[in-house]
Every structure is written in C-alpha cells, then in structure tokens.
Motif scaffolding. Sequence first.
Motif: not given
Length: 128
Positions: A19, A22-23, A26, A28-30, A57, A59-60
């Motif tokens: 977490r 991810a935070a 830029d 990125y998200a779990v 985690v 990356s978009s």
Amino acid sequence: MARLRDIVFDCAHPAATARFWAAALDGYAVAPYDDEELARLRALGITDVEDDPTVLVESSMGGPRLFFQRVPEGKSGKNRVHPDLRAADPEAETERLTGLGATVVARYADHVLLADPEGNEFCLFGGT
C-alpha cells in the motif's frame, strides 16, 4: 534475451508495504483480489488479505510490477539494489512520502535518501 518481470521486495508486512508503494508511485495500485485469488488464500488458511504473504502492485502505465513477499528475517543492512524516483518538486514530494510513512535517511546536493516503512532505501531526485 531476458525481460524484467517484477521487482521484488522482501518484507515483514507485505500488504502494508505494498500500500505504501502503491500510494508513493504515480499510476500504481495494489492488484485487486478476484474470487480465484481469494480462494487460493482461503486454501492456505488466510481469511484476511492483510495476512496475504505475497502482494502484487501493478502499473496502469506499463511500468514494472512490484511484488511484496513475506520473509522471516528482518532487514540487516543497506539495500544492494534500490529504486530511484524523481519528482518535479522534490521537497514537496519528500513531505508527501514522509506523510505516507517514509523516513528521510540523508540529504545530498542532488537527491534525498529515504526509507520505506520497512526500511528499504530509495532515492528521490528532482526533475521530470
């Protein structure tokens, strides 16, 4: 020729460390927990994702995946490999990252050395 698949972080608390990163980064998200992943965890006797021993985690924006895995031993020395980050306003970004749980280890003329909540070092440079 080999291609980079994941950057793996050994840690004591994979969910919390995932977490943080991810935070911190830029885009990125779990990775979401789908039914198949939840079933896999239940088969291991894990009913709370906070106890997940391996957290991904993603990356978009096509960056490398970050993989956090629980290990029994604690961090005992300086990282041999560490991420280098950059931000347009490194002072503001240092404040944001410390607000997420990072600590400033040292300040240099061209970058700041920080550590994530598990003590993994990373550098923050200015620039875009």
